[in-house]
Structures are given as C-alpha cells and as structure tokens.
Design a protein around this motif. Sequence first.
Motif, short mmCIF file in Angstrom:
data_model
loop_
_atom_site.label_atom_id
_atom_site.label_comp_id
_atom_site.label_asym_id
_atom_site.label_seq_id
_atom_site.Cartn_x
_atom_site.Cartn_y
_atom_site.Cartn_z
N ASN A 217 0.83 -1.20 0.00
CA ASN A 217 0.00 0.00 0.00
C ASN A 217 0.87 1.26 0.00
O ASN A 217 1.21 1.81 1.04
N PRO A 218 1.17 1.71 -1.19
CA PRO A 218 2.20 2.74 -1.36
C PRO A 218 1.80 4.12 -0.87
O PRO A 218 0.66 4.55 -1.04
N LYS B 207 3.55 6.63 -2.00
CA LYS B 207 4.32 7.42 -2.97
C LYS B 207 3.87 7.08 -4.38
O LYS B 207 3.26 6.03 -4.62
N MET B 208 4.21 7.97 -5.29
CA MET B 208 3.97 7.73 -6.70
C MET B 208 5.32 7.85 -7.42
O MET B 208 6.34 7.82 -6.76
N HIS C 274 -5.02 9.69 -12.48
CA HIS C 274 -4.74 10.03 -11.09
C HIS C 274 -4.93 11.53 -10.85
O HIS C 274 -5.46 11.95 -9.83
N PHE D 86 1.82 2.19 3.57
CA PHE D 86 0.70 2.35 4.50
C PHE D 86 0.53 1.18 5.45
O PHE D 86 -0.05 1.32 6.52
N ASP E 105 -5.19 8.45 0.37
CA ASP E 105 -4.74 7.07 0.46
C ASP E 105 -4.77 6.57 1.92
O ASP E 105 -4.73 5.38 2.17
N LYS F 225 -7.29 6.64 3.60
CA LYS F 225 -8.66 6.16 3.84
C LYS F 225 -8.69 4.71 4.30
O LYS F 225 -9.56 4.27 5.02
N TRP F 226 -7.70 4.01 3.85
CA TRP F 226 -7.52 2.62 4.22
C TRP F 226 -7.47 2.47 5.74
O TRP F 226 -8.15 1.62 6.32
N GLU G 107 -10.76 3.63 7.32
CA GLU G 107 -11.81 2.64 7.15
C GLU G 107 -11.62 1.47 8.12
O GLU G 107 -12.57 1.00 8.73
#
Lengths: 457, 486
Positions: A11-12, A14-15, A48, A366, A386, A388-389, A392
């Motif tokens: 679960n990155p 970064k991009m 994106h 993450f 990101d 949100k993981w 949630e």
Amino acid sequence: MEKNYVNLDVNPCKMCMPMGMATVLKGIKNCMTILHGSQGCSTYIRRHMATHYNEPIDIASSSLTEEGTVYGGENNLKTALLNVIKLYSPEVIGIGTTCLAETIGEDIDRIIKEVKDIEPYNKVRMITASTAGYKGTQFEGYHVAMRSIIQQLADNPVKNKKLNILVPHLTPADIRYIKEVLNDFNADYTLFPDFSETLDSGYSKEYKRIPEGGTDAKDIANMGGAKASIQLGVTVPHELSAGHYLLERFRVPLFQIPVPIGVKNTDRFIKLLSQLTGNPIPVKYKKARARALDAMIDSHKYNAQGKATLFGEPELVYSLASLCIENGIKPEVLAIGGKNVLFKKLLAPLVVKEGYNPLFLSEADFETIQQQTIIRNSNILIGSSDGKWIEEREGIPLIRVGFPVHDRIGAQRRLNVCYEGTLRLLDEITNCLIEHKHDGYRKEMYESFYKKQVCSQ
Amino acid sequence: MSSIYKKEPTDYTIIQERNKSIAKNTANNIVSITCDSDSVAGTVSQRACVYCGARVVLNPITDAYHIVHGPIGCASYTWDIRGSLSSHSEIYRNSFSTDIQEKDVIFGGEKKLEAAIAEIIEKNRVNPPKLIFVYATCIIGVIGDDIEAVCKRAEEQYGIRVIPVKSPGFAGNKKDGYKAACNSLMTLMKQSKNLQKVKGINFLGDFNLAGEMWLINNYFREIGIQVVSTFTGDACYDNLIKAPSASLNIVQCAGSMTYLAKQMQKQFEIPFIKISFFGVEDTSESLLKIARHIGDEALIKRAEKFILGIKEKTEKELLYYRKRLHNRRAAIYVGGGFKAISLIKQFNDLGMKIVIVGTQTGKAEDYEEIYKLADEGTMILDDSNPYELEKFIKETGADILVGGVKERPLAYKLGLAFCDHNHERKHPLAGYEGAINFAKEIDESINSPIWSFIKEIDSETEGIEDDVRDIFQEVYNEKIVKLMKV
Ligand code: SF4
Ligand code: SF4
C-alpha cells in the motif's frame, strides 16, 4: 525505522517521478506534456490527476510498442511531437521519460536536438527532464523537472528587479493566495510553476484544450537575472533545487524557507517579503495573524487531545508537523513515502524542542504507517486520501490534505497556506477532534466508571 | 489490424492516421473502421496498457495476493481503484509491489521478487496464502527477469499456487492484458481438470462492481440456477478451482472473457453462451437463455414467472424516466465493445438518440454490431482522444457522455451531462435494479438545474446578468405600491 516488509511495498505512500514532472508542466503557459514510454504510464497519471483536480488532464504518450522497445523509440517520440503540435498548437512541449524509456536507454535530448530546427518542430520550445519512475517519487520528479526546466529556459542573466518565487506541490488555491500576498506587497515576481489556473479553471463558454494560465516561458528566461529567489521548501535537497541552481549559476541570492503553513512558517514568509520588497506588512495580514492567534487560543484545549499521524511528501509533512506542534497536537508518526535526509534532520530538532518524541518513518508504506499508528495510539490522520484505508479499518478520522484526494471533491481549491489557510486547516482538525470526543465520551465514561459504582453498592 | 477497407476514409481529423479509425454510420454500412491497432503516438489516447487489462480481470479475486513486479508507479496508480466487492477476504484490496529501484534495473529483480514471495509466506503463517499472482510490468522483460521460473520455484517450495501474469504494458493493449489474465486463470484451473461435472454454471465477466454479481446471483437463486464459480467478481481460490466441474459457462463481458470461455470449452468441455445483464430486455433474455440451456421445463417456467413479475415492476418505474429523457442525445465512449453495445440498447430503450459510439479496444465484430444498432449519422470511433471527443461532441450536440473517469472532466468542461459507467461505480447498473439506477443517473445529470446556468453564459457578461434583480424590483415595487395605498 524500516517498513514491515523489506522486499515489498504494501500500500504505497508514494507515486513515481513522471507524476511530478507532469504537475510542473501544468504550471507553464500554453504547454503540453509528452511522456516518453508506453501508453499506460501516461494514462494512469492522467487518471490520477483528473480524479484529484476534476479537470481534463491531457498528457500525451509516445506510445512505445514492442518494436519501439526493441529498436528504440525515436520515431515514436517524433511522431508524438508532430501530433501534439497539430492537435494542441502549444508554445512549449515538455518531455519526460518513464521507466521504460530510461531502461532501454533513450536519449531524448539528442532526439530533440536533431529535430529542433526543422519545420514544424521549430515552432515550439521543447524542454526535457529525465524522470524514470524507479529513480524517485513524484516529489523528486517535481523538483528535478523544475530544475531542468529552469536550466533550459533561464538563459538571460541580465539583472532585473523581480523576485523568483519557487513553489512546491501546493494546491491551485494556495498558489492563488500566495500571488495575492505578493501583489499586496507590491512585489514584482515570477512565480513558477503556476498551475493555479490550469488545474482549477472556471467554466467558460469556449473550451480551451490547453487551459489558460501558467508561468510564461519568457519570464522563466529572465529568472537568472532576478533580485532574489524565494524557494518555498526546505526539504528540497541542493542538487534538486531550482533555487540552488539559480544561486550557483547566476548568483541569485536564495532564501529557502518552509511552505507557509502554520503561524511561524507564515511569519517567515511575510517578514521575508517585507524585507525583500521594502514594503511594510499590510494591515490585512496583521489582522489575519491576530485572528489566527485568537482562534488558536479558543481551540488549544481541544488540540491538546490530538495525537496525529502525518504522511505524504516531505515538504507537506514538515509544514503540517509545524502546524501541529504550535497548537499542542502531538505528532506521533511522521511518515514520508520516499527517501529524504533533510526531512528528519530539520524536523527532529523542532519536535524534540517541544518535548515530543514522534516516530519518523521514511520510505514508508501504508501497511507500516497503519501498524505504527495503532501502536502509537494516534487519534487523527492527516494526509492524502490514500490514508482512507486506515480510516476505514481502524476508525481513525482522516483530514484530507495533499495529493491525491480521490474520494472527496474540491482538493484543488483547498486553501492551506498563510494565516488564513492555516486557520481553516486548524479549524478542521480541531472540529474533527471535538467530534470524536463528543461521539465517544459518554460511552467511555460509562464504561470506565459506571460499572465500578454498581459493584461497590 | 482487422479492417476491411471498402471506402477511402474521410478527413475527420487533422491526424491522417486517425481518420481510418473514425466513421459515420450510414444506411448501407459500407465503411468499416480500423480497430485493434496500436495507439497513434501523441494523440492522447484514452487507453491504458496490457497490465491494466490483466488487473481488471484478476484483481477481484479476493483472497489472492496480487504482487506487481515493477517500479512503484504502476502499482500506486492502480491501488484499490475498482469497486469490486467481496463477501469475505479483503486481501485483494491491498497493493503489493516489489518497488523496483535503479539497482534492480541494473542487476535484475528476480532476487527481490523471490524474497518478496518469501516474506508474504513468512508474515502470514496464521492465515496462509493459497494463491499469489505476479504481474510483470513493462521493464521486467526488458531487464531480463524470468518471472515464470521464480513462480515455479516458489510453488515447489511453498506448496501453494504462484502464477505469473505476463503483462508488460507495451506488448499490446488492454485486450492483450485480458488474454494474459485468462491464461493465468487457465494455469490455475489445470489442477482440477478432471473434476466430476455438476449441474451448475460458471459466471464469466462480472466483477461484482457495487455488488452486481450478488444481485444477479439472487435472480439465479430464485429461479433455481446453481452457480459453481464466478469470474472474477467476489471469487476466491477454493471456488475458482471448482470451475472445471460446471456444465455451462455464461459469458457477460465478452471482450475480456470470450477467450477464457473458449479455452475452457477446449480443455474442460464446458460449452458457453453469451449473455448480458445490462438493461431490462437483455437481462430477461439472458435469464431465459440460461434456463433453456440447462434445459429443464420446471426451471424455464420458474424463470418465465420470475421475469414477468420483476419486469412489470421495473417497467413501471422506467416510464417516469422515459418521459424525461425522450429524444435526448447520448454519446458513448467506453472501454470495450460489449459495454458499448449494451449501452446503445439501453439508451434506445429509454427513447434516447445515439450520436457517438466509441471504444478503446472494441473488435471488428463489435463494430459490426454497433453499425447495426446505432442510429444513422452516429459517429463511430476507435481508440479516440480528447481532441476528437470534443470535436464530435460539439458537432453532434450531445447532451450526455457515458464514459470512464478520464472522460468525466472533459464532459463537464464542455457543459455536458455525464454518466459514470466505469469500474469505480458505487451503485449497481446491472440487472433490473441496475436498469433503474442507470435511468435515474442519466436523468439526474441531464436534467440537473446546473445546465440552465451554462446556457445563459455568453462571453461578454460571463452569465452575470441583472434580470434576477429585476424580479426583486418588481416584488418590492408591488409592496411599495401596497404600502402607499394604506
Ligand atoms: S513507475 Fe515507471 S513504469 Fe510505472 S507508471 Fe511510473 S514511469 Fe511508468
Ligand atoms: S510501465 Fe507499463 S505496465 Fe506499468 S503502467 Fe506503464 S505501461 Fe503499464
């Protein structure tokens, strides 16, 4: 600290570099982007950005195929340039490389050199940057792009009276506001990259394939002759910094200061502008500062309950951490997705001075951020969507700042900078903490105390 | 490359090469367009890549570890972006990437991949993985990693399935990714080749977006149709390996799954039929078709009865929307031919006009069908781009565009309504409920009050006019007059 998985990014956070390049290019007037590589990279980056900004994002690809990959993509790139010129009539075309192009050893500078004087290539100014995805994150890509572009365009060292304002990845609203501040100081400036309009344009009857706005290449040409540069961004390493380039190459004095998020950081920016322009601080900002302080007093006890996990690009996390610290919100986990030595070096003394002992994570994913958030018992997350993981799964609320924000609307017009932006952001954080407290305290009190009384009867 | 030229292409756009992929639908359908070819560099194609196609198909498998072997971007941009729902495991919603660095590019990434698989096994001893997919992205082949060998060794070492997905982005387009994914699924199912056949179906080509698979399964349950395995909505390892025991495959998303169906027919002797659960007509027909194929009279009766009831109810609701949408103009730009075709039918059913139909990766036979279904004068586009979409939307006066995430902001900037028919959707568009949702979404967008603002804008006033104030003036004046009378 290391991340949990050594050989995997789970679960990155970064991009990749071309994303940063594409963002910077959106800040140049009448400019189109080509990513040299296969089609997917361009499309994914467009997607994106489009879901974050809610704007059409046109990024071309040289659409390398098997053949191009084996025999070289020169022809593909040339065709791409021709077609972009036909379809978009840009003044500038920015070309970035992707992993594939770099791996097969494409030399885009040579290709450009070959064609740059030939019809119709000579109608546009072509600028390049080497942005292989595996060499760094979007943060490095952004700054590499800024620096390369200035290297290529700033060719007029004749002294002028302007200030260079070099901005990191902020929101369009932030950039608009910074321009407002500059104008209020009567500053004469070149701000780069200026995507304040291109990535947040209004509706108009006539659709513009390349949206209006952006820094004029002609103004970039004069940056070497500027009076001084203000680079917003302290975590940008020298070798990537456009400000440092202008200092080394043209002796333009450089003031590298943090992004003006938080009162102290904004003070720095405002004072510096006052010094450099020789103009007094406008009453408007004195009032705004006073209002910010007043609000900080109002909210300080709520904020004291805050235990925050911050994540994202180093510059943003740095300034968000400053904001937290000056309001008594405990930084618990400070995580960046890439590598950056300056980040911890600069931030650690700040947090230690206030008596905090947060966990610094670099090259974090993450999975690790989530785990450390639980161990540290954070009650608020601040960063991109990101997160949100974790929100949630763990029920910890997330304040969505930074890039990307995919599950809410309006990220492009969110204001975080200067006293006004700081205050809005702080209010949001405080309200989130209050809501959390109000939601939970009845139950918490009941569970902590009520049963005991029953037993003692 | 499948194109039969029956007429010289017209100059629709300034890019010569693109003209052969554009046609206007005419009464005698003489022009056929080029499709299934490489994207033209620099035209800003809306297509993604081979890897993208593979992920579409495999990612919904809920208890699999999906390892993206490559640099971080490819994984980052595809992390949890699709709305496939799960009734059990959530592992598939994680992103696993080997995050290839520069040194791996130089020295190769096999070691890292091996170690990555080992770590997954190591860290999940409590709930051991049963299935791992390893996706090869663009640079993996170029740097010479042999992922097949790595996967094979891992299978032997850990006794679980570790399946390579050969999906370097440049080696074709999304469709080739579907094929790569189907090959991986075949590799997975080989182990249960000789299972005893049961009376039940496999459902191919539904990804359980917003629970669509569940919704359709409810119909099956009521009618009495057994489902053995689903591809790949809400699928899991244990169910997938049972698939060879089914006696019929039903194929919905033809673009991605026909290849798998053919392979399964060849290797497991499972016949297949094409169905579609988009729109009332297609849904009803498909249910009957399946029932007839399974063949027992009682079942067919039950299907007929079920359809009769639910259709009537749905039609009643749709009536409202038909009135509000009559004769409005729809433009379609979607990923595959199957979706385009079912959308045309649905728009026709709502009494709307089709003005543009385009797909990223439709096949020649899809376009044949599109010519037949679409209204005369409809613009037909393959692998289009923002420039063309803008041009044809303006020329045809479309009222709404149906498309994916990237098309949405373009539509909005052009002042057009939009329907999100993509993998991100949060409400089902399949089945009877979906047909209503679809009509509702079209209505909500097309008939939104926002467009009245847009229409008033002219470049001089930018829409700010003072007739609003005039209304107030009148009201105030009346009041004043009244007051004076008193
Ligand atoms: S990491 Fe490399 S290959 Fe992947 S999307 Fe970014 S540039 Fe493309
Ligand atoms: S590198 Fe290849 S596989 Fe990855 S996103 Fe780009 S085109 Fe697709």
